[in-house]
Design an enzyme around this catalytic site. Structure first.
Site, PDB file in Angstrom:
ATOM      1  CG  ASN A 522      -1.879  -1.120   1.263  1.00  0.00           C
ATOM      2  OD1 ASN A 522      -1.515  -2.202   1.704  1.00  0.00           O
ATOM      3  ND2 ASN A 522      -3.093  -0.911   0.794  1.00  0.00           N
ATOM      4  CB  VAL A 529      -0.894   6.558   0.753  1.00  0.00           C
ATOM      5  CG1 VAL A 529      -1.521   5.765   1.896  1.00  0.00           C
ATOM      6  CG2 VAL A 529       0.408   7.200   1.205  1.00  0.00           C
ATOM      7  CB  CYS A 530      -2.930   1.720  -2.077  1.00  0.00           C
ATOM      8  SG  CYS A 530      -2.363   1.925  -3.772  1.00  0.00           S
ATOM      9  CG  LEU A 531      -6.437   4.025   3.433  1.00  0.00           C
ATOM     10  CD1 LEU A 531      -5.890   2.738   4.030  1.00  0.00           C
ATOM     11  CD2 LEU A 531      -6.131   5.194   4.360  1.00  0.00           C
TER      12      LEU A 531
END
Length: 694
Positions: A522, A529-531
């Protein structure tokens, strides 16, 4: 002529005799009138409601006017006074019972016995819950049943065993629209509860004004009412300052209630009573009193009120563009609450001071005594041999660095500090140049950050904002224990977009070894930022009304910096043996990167905005980090041994490295890095006990 009449002395005697006769006649008349007055005034005598026994009721009377004689009162008057007193107790019991209905808690045996003593019906002990014919046992069973019902998951709301919010869900998950609907339903429920709270607090306020009996039983009733105590705690401990303006009614009612308590010398001891005393909540003694909660709430609310008042003034003086509608109303309500809170805190503080002078409140309350007695000594250690006092010292010291506003843009413009979103901010921009609605929301969140950011031994979050532009932020996360990121220092740049809060924050990961190292599926080496909360991955997304920057930061801390980051990658099966082996290798790669870039480099060259914060983090955790270095060296050795065996045996599916994160975990390189960290710690903090103040 009679000689007596001619004698001057006789004339004087006659005059005196006549005068005496007139005086005696006058006194007789006055006494008769006074007797009549006393007979008329018998009905004006009132019973003095005191601490006397009921057997003394026939003689415990106090005249409304002074009298020189004791007067017997009729049995009817005594019964009337007794009925009035019992009516007051029933009214108080009913109000507190309604509080228990609004904030139900399991009823203990002590509560049942106490309430049975103050109710009129002593033969059948029952707990008043605001509704008749409900026993304590029934109430407890209903509470347990409701809890079981509330915790049961429905089929359409099931989630995977992986972490929700990251976006790596398996099976069905709640969509954003589902969450919005649930939030709206919860908001309606909260408004209804607030209305009930306002009504109950108003009833108590009126009761205090009209009650003229023994305040001792009232004080004990207030302390024993768990419903009332939880009601006050939930309002004063509210973590969201977004509610301050939206729920101004319940806050103002609560402050009025505290003002009324403060006006009573005897009842004021309730202000230092622990609202969650004995409920097993885990809160420290003395930290849940009305006084301490109000003081903490006011500290942040005062900042919020000043900022919002400035924004509103800028709007009306033409310094800011844009119009306020609902936001202006909410902001003005917030300012009213903040000002009222300041006055109430002064009243509470003064009442406690006077109570201690009068002896109704002890100088050192029981909570403070218990807290002092339970403070761990320097000899006590945890399971790893770390002194408990060292852990407490870390939390206390690091709390000073939790949040701060600095001249960040000025340093950014001078290229002293790097900031990924610099071009999107605009040079020389001031707070008044952005939409006031947006700034009101931002200031509401900022006021809460200074209190709500987690600062713990295991993991902490720290934030810095620009003093003129609170939409410009930097965050630092001290990674959690038990993960391959443990005690690493990870930096993030945050920018709240122009359409905030309708659009989610922009977050950039900074600790990337100059965009060369990826720390997590992530956390890309590019800084992405993977969210799902940020809209950078599928899954439940950002909800403008309720989602916050704090929620984003805690999601990164708890959902990305995890013990097994390899399985954050979608499609990897945690039950697969190959996946488990790859996870171990991946963890070793991440540990190597953490040691080099998140510990050693941060120790040698900490971020300027967090220089003191980082230095004290390593100083106070020196003992733990030295132990961690030895553990990670051993893990690197074990991992390399297993890797060599697998390579020699030609095991099917063997691979030396796992793609997607960290650096090559060469055992010698790791050992060398650990040696550098140890040397740096010893040089910078040679005497840990002395430097830590233990």
């Amino acid at each position: 002529m009679n000689e007596r009449n001619n004698d001057p002395e006789n004339e004087l005697d006659i005059a005196e005799d006549d005068s005496d006769d007139e005086e005696n006649n006058s006194m007789s008349a006055d006494e008769g009138d006074q007797d009549d007055d006393l007979e008329d005034d018998v009905s004006e005598y009132e019973y003095a409601d005191s601490d006397m026994d009921e057997d003394d009721a026939d003689i415990a009377f106090e005249p409304s006017i002074k009298a020189t004689k004791s007067v017997s009162i009729s049995a009817a008057e005594a019964n009337k006074s007794k009925e009035r007193r019992q009516g007051n107790i029933k009214l108080l019991d009913r109000i507190l019972g309604d509080c228990n209905d609004a904030y139900p808690v399991p009823v203990s045996q002590d509560d049942e016995e106490f309430l049975s003593l103050i109710t009129a019906d002593k033969k059948r002990p029952r707990v008043s819950t605001g509704s008749t014919n409900v026993s304590a046992t029934t109430t407890g069973e209903q509470t347990k049943s409701e809890k079981r019902k509330g915790t049961k998951k429905s089929d359409d709301c099931s989630t995977s065993t992986l972490k929700p919010g990251v976006g790596y869900e398996r099976g069905d998950f709640r969509s954003t629209s589902d969450l919005v609907n649930r939030m709206e339903a919860a908001e309606k429920k909260q408004l209804a509860l607030d209305k009930t709270c306002c009504s109950l607090l108003k009833e108590l306020y009126t009761f205090f004004d009209e009650f003229d009996g023994d305040e001792g039983i009232v004080l004990l009733s207030l302390k024993m009412s768990r419903g009332l105590n939880r009601m006050l705690f939930s309002i004063l401990k509210n973590d969201s300052f977004l509610d301050l303006g939206k729920r101004s009614g319940v806050y103002l009612s609560t402050l009025d209630f505290l003002d009324r308590i403060s006006s009573s010398k005897f009842l004021s001891s309730f202000l230092v009573h622990d609202l969650l005393e004995g409920d097993g909540s885990g809160h420290s003694e003395g930290e849940t009193s009305c006084e301490s909660l109000l003081a903490a709430l006011h500290q942040q609310a005062d900042v919020l009120g000043k900022h919002q008042e400035k924004i509103l003034n800028d709007v009306h003086t033409g310094k800011s563009t844009g119009k306020l509608s609902d936001e202006e109303s909410v902001a003005r309500n917030s300012i009213v609450v903040c000002n009222k809170m300041k006055n109430t805190l002064e009243n509470v503080t003064s009442a406690i001071k006077l109570g201690r002078q009068a002896g109704t409140i002890s100088e050192v309350n029981d909570g403070a005594f218990l807290k002092k007695q339970t403070t761990p000594s320097s000899e006590k250690t945890d399971s790893e041999g770390i002194p408990l006092v060292e852990k407490e010292g870390y939390c206390k010291e690091m709390s000073k660095y939790r949040f701060d506003s600095v001249s960040m843009l000025e340093l950014i413009d001078k290229n002293v500090v790097s900031y990924y979103f610099h071009d999107k901010v605009g040079k020389g921009a001031q707070a008044g140049d952005v939409l006031p609605q947006r700034m009101l929301r931002i200031h509401s969140e900022v006021a809460g950050l200074s209190r709500d950011l987690p600062v713990e031994w295991g993991s902490s979050i720290f934030v810095r904002i620009d003093e003129e532009r609170p939409d410009v932020m930097k965050a630092l996360i001290m990674a959690p224990e038990g993960t391959p990121y443990e005690n690493g220092v990870f930096e993030f740049d945050i920018r709240l977009p122009d359409n905030y809060p309708n659009d989610p924050p922009l977050v950039q990961f900074v600790t990337t070894n100059k965009n060369q190292t990826r720390f997590n599926p992530n956390l890309y080496n590019s800084g992405k930022v993977c969210l799902s909360l940020l809209g950078t991955w599928q899954g439940p997304g950002w909800i403008p009304k309720t989602s916050t920057v704090l929620q984003v930061l805690i999601s990164i801390q708890s959902l990305i910096f995890v013990p097994d980051p390899y399985f954050n990658e979608p499609g990897y099966d945690p039950s697969s043996d190959d996946a488990k082996r790859n996870s171990k290798v991946y963890d070793n790669q991440i540990r190597a990167a953490t040691l080099k870039f998140a510990i050693f480099e941060q120790l040698e060259k900490p971020p300027i905005m967090f220089r003191d914060c980082v230095a004290n983090h390593f100083r106070l955790k020196k003992r733990r980090i030295l132990k961690q270095l030895a553990e990670w060296e051993e893990l690197a050795k074990e991992c390399e041994t297993k890797s060599n065996k697998a390579k020699t045996s030609g095991r099917h599916g063997y691979q030396g490295l796992v793609a997607g994160g960290g650096i090559r975990p060469d055992r010698n390189v790791i050992k060398e890095t650990c040696s550098k960290i140890e040397k740096s710690l010893q040089e910078k903090f040679p005497d840990i006990e002395k430097n830590a103040g233990f």
